[in-house]
Design an enzyme around this catalytic site. Structure first.
Site, mmCIF file in Angstrom:
data_model
loop_
_atom_site.group_PDB
_atom_site.id
_atom_site.type_symbol
_atom_site.label_atom_id
_atom_site.label_comp_id
_atom_site.label_asym_id
_atom_site.label_seq_id
_atom_site.Cartn_x
_atom_site.Cartn_y
_atom_site.Cartn_z
ATOM 1 N N TYR A 79 37.478 44.459 53.813
ATOM 2 C CA TYR A 79 37.629 43.189 53.078
ATOM 3 C C TYR A 79 36.852 42.053 53.765
ATOM 4 O O TYR A 79 36.183 41.263 53.099
ATOM 5 C CB TYR A 79 39.121 42.873 53.010
ATOM 6 C CG TYR A 79 39.530 41.674 52.192
ATOM 7 C CD1 TYR A 79 39.542 41.718 50.803
ATOM 8 C CD2 TYR A 79 39.949 40.502 52.818
ATOM 9 C CE1 TYR A 79 39.961 40.621 50.058
ATOM 10 C CE2 TYR A 79 40.372 39.412 52.074
ATOM 11 C CZ TYR A 79 40.377 39.469 50.698
ATOM 12 O OH TYR A 79 40.789 38.387 49.963
ATOM 13 N N LYS A 113 33.875 39.900 52.117
ATOM 14 C CA LYS A 113 33.998 38.444 51.932
ATOM 15 C C LYS A 113 32.917 37.682 52.706
ATOM 16 O O LYS A 113 32.461 36.621 52.264
ATOM 17 C CB LYS A 113 35.403 37.985 52.334
ATOM 18 C CG LYS A 113 36.515 38.484 51.397
ATOM 19 C CD LYS A 113 36.213 38.194 49.934
ATOM 20 C CE LYS A 113 37.431 38.240 49.042
ATOM 21 N NZ LYS A 113 37.099 38.050 47.621
HETATM 22 P P1 NAP Z 1 45.561 39.317 42.668
HETATM 23 O O1 NAP Z 1 46.810 38.571 42.320
HETATM 24 O O2 NAP Z 1 45.686 40.689 43.236
HETATM 25 O O3 NAP Z 1 44.620 39.329 41.381
HETATM 26 C C1 NAP Z 1 43.389 40.016 41.381
HETATM 27 C C2 NAP Z 1 43.085 40.453 39.959
HETATM 28 O O4 NAP Z 1 41.815 41.136 39.993
HETATM 29 C C3 NAP Z 1 44.123 41.443 39.417
HETATM 30 O O5 NAP Z 1 44.523 41.065 38.109
HETATM 31 C C4 NAP Z 1 43.362 42.761 39.419
HETATM 32 O O6 NAP Z 1 43.742 43.663 38.387
HETATM 33 C C5 NAP Z 1 41.927 42.283 39.167
HETATM 34 N N1 NAP Z 1 40.969 43.316 39.509
HETATM 35 C C6 NAP Z 1 41.006 44.185 40.550
HETATM 36 N N2 NAP Z 1 39.965 45.014 40.511
HETATM 37 C C7 NAP Z 1 39.244 44.684 39.424
HETATM 38 C C8 NAP Z 1 38.063 45.201 38.842
HETATM 39 N N3 NAP Z 1 37.399 46.225 39.387
HETATM 40 N N4 NAP Z 1 37.600 44.620 37.696
HETATM 41 C C9 NAP Z 1 38.265 43.599 37.135
HETATM 42 N N5 NAP Z 1 39.388 43.062 37.631
HETATM 43 C C10 NAP Z 1 39.882 43.605 38.764
HETATM 44 O O7 NAP Z 1 44.667 38.515 43.722
HETATM 45 P P2 NAP Z 1 44.564 36.939 44.081
HETATM 46 O O8 NAP Z 1 45.393 36.714 45.273
HETATM 47 O O9 NAP Z 1 44.717 36.109 42.872
HETATM 48 O O10 NAP Z 1 43.045 36.904 44.592
HETATM 49 C C11 NAP Z 1 41.957 36.513 43.774
HETATM 50 C C12 NAP Z 1 40.698 36.464 44.633
HETATM 51 O O11 NAP Z 1 40.897 35.563 45.723
HETATM 52 C C13 NAP Z 1 40.305 37.812 45.245
HETATM 53 O O12 NAP Z 1 38.913 37.929 45.288
HETATM 54 C C14 NAP Z 1 40.874 37.697 46.641
HETATM 55 O O13 NAP Z 1 40.203 38.555 47.530
HETATM 56 C C15 NAP Z 1 40.640 36.234 46.935
HETATM 57 N N6 NAP Z 1 41.506 35.699 47.993
HETATM 58 C C16 NAP Z 1 42.867 35.681 47.858
HETATM 59 C C17 NAP Z 1 43.651 35.168 48.890
HETATM 60 C C18 NAP Z 1 45.157 35.107 48.823
HETATM 61 O O14 NAP Z 1 45.785 34.694 49.831
HETATM 62 N N7 NAP Z 1 45.800 35.465 47.733
HETATM 63 C C19 NAP Z 1 43.042 34.676 50.052
HETATM 64 C C20 NAP Z 1 41.659 34.728 50.148
HETATM 65 C C21 NAP Z 1 40.896 35.228 49.109
HETATM 66 P P3 NAP Z 1 44.814 44.812 38.659
HETATM 67 O O15 NAP Z 1 46.108 44.129 38.816
HETATM 68 O O16 NAP Z 1 44.763 45.672 37.445
HETATM 69 O O17 NAP Z 1 44.380 45.503 39.926
#
Ligand code: NAP
Length: 253
Positions: A154, A158
């Site tokens: 990851y 990133k």
């Molecule tokens: P999340 O709640 O897990 O949501 C991610 C979404 O992406 C889910 O609906 C997932 O679908 C979808 N997804 C996964 N693989 C995919 C694919 N191949 N094609 C299309 N959609 C796909 O994550 P989040 O926390 O909102 O994070 C959103 C972004 O912010 C990510 O890039 C994450 O790495 C980044 N981020 C998050 C955090 C944090 O603390 N939450 C911190 C830093 C960065 P499924 O449910 O079907 O898998």
């Protein structure tokens, strides 16, 4: 484009979490929004939230790491909403493990969704931006780009997205297109809840413990990230490009 025409935004991984909050926020800014996620039916809640508030949105099912699905999704967005000129590469997955236990398939999955997915989506949409002479790309990086135990896959993805963002800014600037990255710290979503589950902690306790390490003494909410993305995708941000903004409740670099 006339000033009354609505700009079309694509947000990936927008069924929930940061992507859903971003889709809702961009719709509130007057954008027509394509809500993309793996499962089209899962996008329904986000689309309904937008339309209930008087906005315009469609749900599109696509795996961002699959070239044919990306091309079909972008063609559908162009057909149903108009040419997309705003792209938020947000879809993401975690496959955490210490390096010596990390499988090749967990490495490949994470690199594929974050890096290949962002490449495929941007490549498919940039031609619409170039034709329009205007575009905004925002890539979701992470504080983990700086290194994080158990996240070799990851953090590499990133950090890679930061280099990708800067190169997009350099290559596409002459077409009126900006590219920036937002790098969240701890945001309360299903992704961080899954991490709490994995380490055997209740989510509330996990968030409380994380908040003590954050200068503003709270964890982030998806809307905190949507606010930053709204700035980068706005009309007024045309001279801001190639930047990485850490949105983490305190300084990181
Ligand atoms: P999340 O709640 O897990 O949501 C991610 C979404 O992406 C889910 O609906 C997932 O679908 C979808 N997804 C996964 N693989 C995919 C694919 N191949 N094609 C299309 N959609 C796909 O994550 P989040 O926390 O909102 O994070 C959103 C972004 O912010 C990510 O890039 C994450 O790495 C980044 N981020 C998050 C955090 C944090 O603390 N939450 C911190 C830093 C960065 P499924 O449910 O079907 O898998």
């Amino acid at each position: 484009m006339s000033t009354t025409e609505q700009r079309v935004a694509v947000v990936t991984g927008a069924a929930r979490g940061i992507g859903a909050a971003t889709a809702v926020r961009l719709a509130a800014e007057g954008r027509a929004v394509a809500v993309i996620d793996l499962d089209e039916a899962a996008c329904k809640d986000t689309v309904e939230k937008i339309t209930a508030a008087g906005g315009k949105a469609i749900a599109v099912g696509a795996d961002v790491s699959d070239e044919a699905q990306v091309q079909a999704a972008v063609a559908r967005v162009a057909e149903e909403l108009g040419a997309p000129t705003i792209l938020v590469n947000n879809a993401g997955v975690l496959r955490d493990n210490l390096l010596f236990k990390m499988s090749v398939s967990d490495w490949d999955t994470v690199l594929s969704v974050h890096l290949r997915g962002s490449f495929l989506m941007t490549k498919a949409i940039q031609k619409h931006m170039v034709d329009a002479g205007w575009g905004r790309v925002v890539n979701l990086s992470s504080s983990s780009a700086l290194g994080n135990r158990g996240q070799a896959n990851y953090s590499a993805a990133k950090a890679g997205l930061q280099g990708f963002t800067k190169t997009l800014a350099i290559e596409l600037g002459k077409f009126g297109i900006t590219a920036n990255a937002v790098a969240p710290g701890f945001i309360a979503t299903e992704m961080t809840k899954a991490t709490a589950d994995r380490v055997g902690m209740g989510f509330e306790d996990f968030k409380k413990a994380a908040a003590t390490q954050i200068p503003v003494q709270r964890v982030g909410e998806p809307e905190d990230i949507a606010n930053a993305i709204a700035f980068f995708t706005g009309e007024a941000a045309g001279f801001v490009s190639g930047q990485v903004l850490y949105v983490a409740g305190g300084p990181l670099d």
